[in-house]
Design an enzyme around this catalytic site. Structure first.
Site, PDB file in Angstrom:
ATOM      1  N   SER A  62       0.829  -1.200   0.000  1.00  0.00           N
ATOM      2  CA  SER A  62       0.000   0.000   0.000  1.00  0.00           C
ATOM      3  C   SER A  62       0.866   1.253   0.000  1.00  0.00           C
ATOM      4  O   SER A  62       2.062   1.208   0.276  1.00  0.00           O
ATOM      5  CB  SER A  62      -0.903   0.013   1.235  1.00  0.00           C
ATOM      6  OG  SER A  62      -0.127   0.261   2.392  1.00  0.00           O
ATOM      7  N   SER A  63       0.229   2.377  -0.275  1.00  0.00           N
ATOM      8  CA  SER A  63       0.963   3.638  -0.314  1.00  0.00           C
ATOM      9  C   SER A  63       1.583   3.958   1.037  1.00  0.00           C
ATOM     10  O   SER A  63       2.706   4.469   1.108  1.00  0.00           O
ATOM     11  CB  SER A  63       0.048   4.777  -0.760  1.00  0.00           C
ATOM     12  OG  SER A  63      -1.060   4.890   0.111  1.00  0.00           O
TER      13      SER A  63
END
Length: 133
Positions: A62-63
């Site tokens: 994920s970011s």
């Protein structure tokens, strides 16, 4: 010395020993205190990326884990000097720009046949060149 063309993603110039991954990289699974990859069964498991030119297919995760993982490495001065990526993603690109790590993609395919672990590699993103010294 061999020179290859590339596409600039993040400005700058960097030189250092190459570390070559055949697996996508999740920066959150790199120990910030040592720069050592701790992801089980990763092609770089047990190796440090600190101060190296990373050559890898893409980022993963994920970011939050990508950006924070790289940020934590930077706080400990264990980030890579530069990155050569085959499939850049938005988070990886944004992180490289924010943290001022030279990053390139679209490197001449011959580069991947030539480069070996620990070769001295220079990224000159501004000139659109990667060199094996």
């Amino acid at each position: 010395m061999k020179t290859f063309t590339c596409h600039k993603i993040s400005d700058g110039k960097a030189e250092g020993p190459a570390i070559v991954s055949t697996d996508d990289v999740m920066f959150y699974l790199i120990d910030p205190k040592t720069g050592t990859v701790i992801e089980k069964e990763h092609s770089l498991e047990g190796k440090s990326i600190a101060g190296k030119i990373m050559i890898f297919p893409s980022g993963k995760g994920s970011s939050v884990v990508q950006a924070d993982g790289l940020f934590q490495l930077m706080k400990q001065h264990n980030q890579p000097k530069g990155m050569i990526v085959q499939r850049p993603d938005t988070v990886l690109v944004t992180s490289a720009i924010l943290f001022e790590i030279p990053m390139v993609d679209q490197v001449d395919p011959a580069f991947y046949q030539e480069v070996k672990e620990n070769d001295t590699v220079e990224i000159d993103a501004d000139a659109g060149l990667v060199k094996i010294l």
